[in-house]
Design a protein around this motif. Sequence first.
Motif: not given
Length: 578
Positions: A268-286
């Motif tokens: 997705v284009p960078r402007d769709r998520i305003q963040s200065h860093t990558g993000i990691i999320l827990r999901t149900p399996l991984s």
Amino acid sequence: MIPGGTGRLGPDERAAALEALVTHEFQVLVVGGGVVGAGSALDAATRGLSVGLVEARDFGSGTSSRSSKLIHGGLRYLEQFDFGLVREALTERALLLQRIAPHLIKPVSFLFPFTHIGWERAYVGAGVSIYDLLGIARGQVRGLPIHRQLTRSSALRLAPALRKSALTGALLYWDAQVDDARYVVDLMRTAAAYGAQVASRTQVTGLLREGERVTGVRAVDLESGTELLIRAQQVVNATGVWTDEIQAMVGGRGSINVRASKGIHLVVPRDRIQSHTGIILRTPLSVLFVIPWGRHWIIGTTDTDWALSKAHPAASKADIDYVLSQINRVLAVPLTHDDVEGVYAGLRPLLAGESESTSKLSREHTVAHPVPGLVMIAGGKYTTYRLMARDAIDAVAHGLDGKVAPSCTDQVPLAGADGFQAMWNARAALAKSSRLHVARIEHLLRRYGTLIGELLDLIADDPSLGKPIGGADDYLRVEVVYAVTHEGARHLGDVLARRTHVSIETWDRGLSAADEVAELMAVPMRWKARQVARELENYRAEVAAERKSQEADTDTDADAIRLGAPDIVPVLANGAGH
Ligand SMILES: Cc1cc2nc3c(=O)[nH]c(=O)nc-3n(C[C@H](O)[C@H](O)[C@H](O)COP(=O)(O)OP(=O)(O)OC[C@H]3O[C@@H](n4cnc5c(N)ncnc54)[C@H](O)[C@@H]3O)c2cc1C
């Protein structure tokens, strides 16, 4: 200094390699041109062995261009107490980042949002502290900052896109990322520079045998249809998810069972998520990563069993919905299908356990020697490819007469790596002398490292090559020509999907850039107008089939639709499968 220069992989070099492949007996022949095969070829060549390599499709076009593009220890393996595995991978991370490919690998930070108060910060904090510590073990300098704990408000300052109620606080840690497709090409070029004879679009269809012993392979140059007999003292099977098919050529003997697990990513284009860093999320399996990628974000991944087309794993609507639903749990402004510029899917070559679910299988690799003359290597992950290659060639060495030097690839920078830092520091001067904007020079340095001079020379000879590609203006026209003359690209999709990433970085998936790219390729490829038209028609059909498959509800439907677009160079039905 590399003996054979920069290991040019143009059409003439391919023809010469095919000639050498049928006229010599090699000590090692590698089957498969992904990261593991290319790494094995380099490992063998730098031990002084004579090496050939054949790849059925484009270099890196299997799993090795479809990963999350992270060079990491795998934070989540800590939960399985797999400290050895994590430490090994983090040692590789430091080596790749600092010595082997500093131009292609760069640090990336991830914000890990907490959703609980108290225990989660302590639990994850302890895990990431161990991760950081394992990264500095064995005297290795990690080259990355240590993690930081963040309050909710400082986390939101770093990642304003997050919904306030989605987190109680956060942690920021560092890992590394790679352009996986380009890494394979540089690895392959380095192997060629050390004397490996490498050919893409060359499929192994059978093994040559003398009694029990494997003495080479039967292959087909898929571009011309010519049958080849390639003799080798040892054959290395590095075909990832296709491992079982080569194994079947020795009557199914062998202890390696690889099963494929599909993972998809959205761009997705960078402007769709305003963040200065990558993000990691827990999901149900991984876990789910949001990874910065130039002017874009890569979001993924999934982990589901896949038993359909291995060459073209298709992302279904269900896969895309899943990724969107997971990221939207934390975003203040949710993403929709309309925000998705690109989608890609890949297959993990997992060592099959009997009844485990795919996300629990080990990423560790294994080497087998099922019959004399054949070594099989499979499993593992991108980050540890060098160790896999080392172990495969150690097994080869056992089967060769005489003493073979130990692996030295920890001392071998890839083509473009040597002197990178100094050249990076001189980028303003390079911009001035080449009359390109410094941002363009940075882009070229990040992609070609110290080989940038080869591209600047081409531009000096023909200034029109210094212009951006229409419809894909992150890239210069020279990159298309260079992809053909130096990087083994032979078809339109090779350039649009792997030497560049136009196919996932533009809204139209590269369609408006395709004409110009095909015209630029036509000269060095010596294409007539008819071939240019064929390339364009094929690429358009692939894009249409991919788009349509992504609207299908099930894997089976998505696969059937995707297979409606034939390959520009079809593989043969026996051997490498579809
Ligand atoms: C979704 C996803 C995310 C991932 N993310 C990461 C990550 O972030 N970090 C990480 O470290 N790892 C990651 N991985 C794992 C990593 O990408 C793989 O382990 C690695 O790329 C496998 O490389 P390979 O060389 O074994 O296989 P491949 O790249 O698939 O290479 C095998 C090659 O063999 C060729 N071949 C097959 N049959 C024949 C034949 N008969 N003749 C000639 N050639 C043949 C194929 O065309 C193919 O190119 C990820 C994997 C996936 C799927």
